[in-house]
Design a protein around this motif. Structure first.
Motif, mmCIF file in Angstrom:
data_model
loop_
_atom_site.group_PDB
_atom_site.id
_atom_site.type_symbol
_atom_site.label_atom_id
_atom_site.label_comp_id
_atom_site.label_asym_id
_atom_site.label_seq_id
_atom_site.Cartn_x
_atom_site.Cartn_y
_atom_site.Cartn_z
ATOM 1 N N UNK A 11 0.844 -1.198 0.000
ATOM 2 C CA UNK A 11 0.000 0.000 0.000
ATOM 3 C C UNK A 11 0.877 1.245 0.000
ATOM 4 N N UNK A 12 0.385 2.308 -0.605
ATOM 5 C CA UNK A 12 1.076 3.604 -0.551
ATOM 6 C C UNK A 12 1.117 4.062 0.909
ATOM 7 N N UNK A 13 2.123 4.847 1.288
ATOM 8 C CA UNK A 13 2.267 5.277 2.690
ATOM 9 C C UNK A 13 1.078 6.059 3.241
ATOM 10 N N UNK A 56 -7.740 5.914 -8.143
ATOM 11 C CA UNK A 56 -6.680 6.611 -8.879
ATOM 12 C C UNK A 56 -6.906 6.537 -10.386
ATOM 13 N N UNK A 57 -7.903 5.790 -10.817
ATOM 14 C CA UNK A 57 -8.160 5.612 -12.242
ATOM 15 C C UNK A 57 -9.373 6.438 -12.669
ATOM 16 N N UNK A 91 -7.999 10.308 -6.519
ATOM 17 C CA UNK A 91 -6.662 10.493 -5.958
ATOM 18 C C UNK A 91 -5.714 10.694 -7.135
ATOM 19 N N UNK A 92 -5.275 11.930 -7.299
ATOM 20 C CA UNK A 92 -4.422 12.309 -8.432
ATOM 21 C C UNK A 92 -2.957 12.203 -8.009
ATOM 22 N N UNK A 93 -2.501 10.991 -7.812
ATOM 23 C CA UNK A 93 -1.129 10.746 -7.339
ATOM 24 C C UNK A 93 -0.067 11.246 -8.309
ATOM 25 N N UNK A 94 -0.364 11.271 -9.598
ATOM 26 C CA UNK A 94 0.637 11.641 -10.602
ATOM 27 C C UNK A 94 0.557 13.114 -11.005
ATOM 28 N N UNK A 95 -0.427 13.831 -10.469
ATOM 29 C CA UNK A 95 -0.601 15.252 -10.792
ATOM 30 C C UNK A 95 -0.696 15.480 -12.295
ATOM 31 N N UNK A 99 -14.534 15.260 -5.942
ATOM 32 C CA UNK A 99 -13.397 15.800 -5.200
ATOM 33 C C UNK A 99 -12.122 15.229 -5.803
ATOM 34 N N UNK A 100 -11.058 16.017 -5.759
ATOM 35 C CA UNK A 100 -9.740 15.564 -6.188
ATOM 36 C C UNK A 100 -8.753 15.883 -5.080
ATOM 37 N N UNK A 101 -7.893 14.937 -4.770
ATOM 38 C CA UNK A 101 -6.860 15.129 -3.751
ATOM 39 C C UNK A 101 -5.610 14.383 -4.205
ATOM 40 N N UNK A 102 -4.433 14.813 -3.741
ATOM 41 C CA UNK A 102 -3.203 14.138 -4.162
ATOM 42 C C UNK A 102 -2.988 12.777 -3.500
ATOM 43 N N UNK A 103 -3.640 12.537 -2.365
ATOM 44 C CA UNK A 103 -3.490 11.262 -1.660
ATOM 45 C C UNK A 103 -4.655 11.062 -0.704
ATOM 46 N N UNK A 104 -4.709 9.911 -0.069
ATOM 47 C CA UNK A 104 -5.833 9.554 0.791
ATOM 48 C C UNK A 104 -5.872 10.386 2.072
ATOM 49 N N UNK A 105 -4.721 10.722 2.615
ATOM 50 C CA UNK A 105 -4.703 11.574 3.806
ATOM 51 C C UNK A 105 -5.305 12.950 3.516
ATOM 52 N N UNK A 106 -4.911 13.534 2.390
ATOM 53 C CA UNK A 106 -5.441 14.839 2.000
ATOM 54 C C UNK A 106 -6.938 14.769 1.749
#
Length: 186
Positions: free
Chosen positions: A57-59, A137-138, A155-159, A171-178
């Protein structure tokens, strides 16, 4: 190989058919091995496929899921692969116990992004599809969930730019915490 497996699963769903991720993946792997002049026996294929269960899993996943649970969200997974394939990853991340259900598309017999897959998750959770949100993420998954009536959280991990051909995420966020913090603030 994962992209080709998804492609073939999507194609079968579009044609009104179904095959399991493992079946499609095995067929593709066998073809790839033959194309490279390598051993394509059942034993070789069976020795490679377990690698999918060793993903990590991602951190941000564990703290993000913990925060969402603290906020009162029910947590469920829905995958085109076998739900059991992710068990080790969620256990290692320390979040397995946070997940109310770990679902896959075998029972509905339609791969995501078909609406049947998302509606199946709502049925299992005994809730209306419009009371659920999909985090992914897709963009194709967000689009499918939105078309089925769910909210879509990207989750826009790749920006990278979100494809205009798909329904936009709620909603869009860079990661799950955000994402969890954005939901906490709203």
């Amino acid at each position: 190989m994962v992209a080709a497996t998804l492609r073939d699963g999507f194609a079968l769903t579009a044609a009104g058919s179904y095959a399991a991720f493992r079946t499609i993946g095995s067929d593709l792997l066998r073809s790839m091995l033959v194309a490279e002049g390598l051993d394509a026996t059942d034993a070789t294929v069976k020795s490679v496929l377990p690698g999918f269960t060793e993903l990590h899993a991602h951190p941000d996943v564990a703290p993000g899921l913990m925060r969402l649970r603290e906020l009162g969200f029910r947590l469920v997974t829905l995958t085109n692969g076998a739900a059991a394939m992710s068990e080790q990853m969620f256990a290692e991340a320390g979040v397995l116990q946070l997940l109310e259900h770990r679902l896959d598309v075998e029972k509905p017999g339609r791969w995501k992004p078909h609406a049947t897959a998302y509606r199946y998750a709502a049925e299992v959770c005994k809730t209306q599809v419009d009371r659920m949100a999909l985090v992914a993420v897709h963009p194709w998954d967000i689009d499918g969930a939105r078309r089925a009536g769910m909210l879509g959280y990207y989750l826009d991990r790749r920006q990278t730019p979100y494809p205009q051909a798909f329904l936009a995420p709620d909603l869009t966020a860079p990661d799950l915490e955000s994402l969890a913090e954005t939901l906490a603030a709203s």
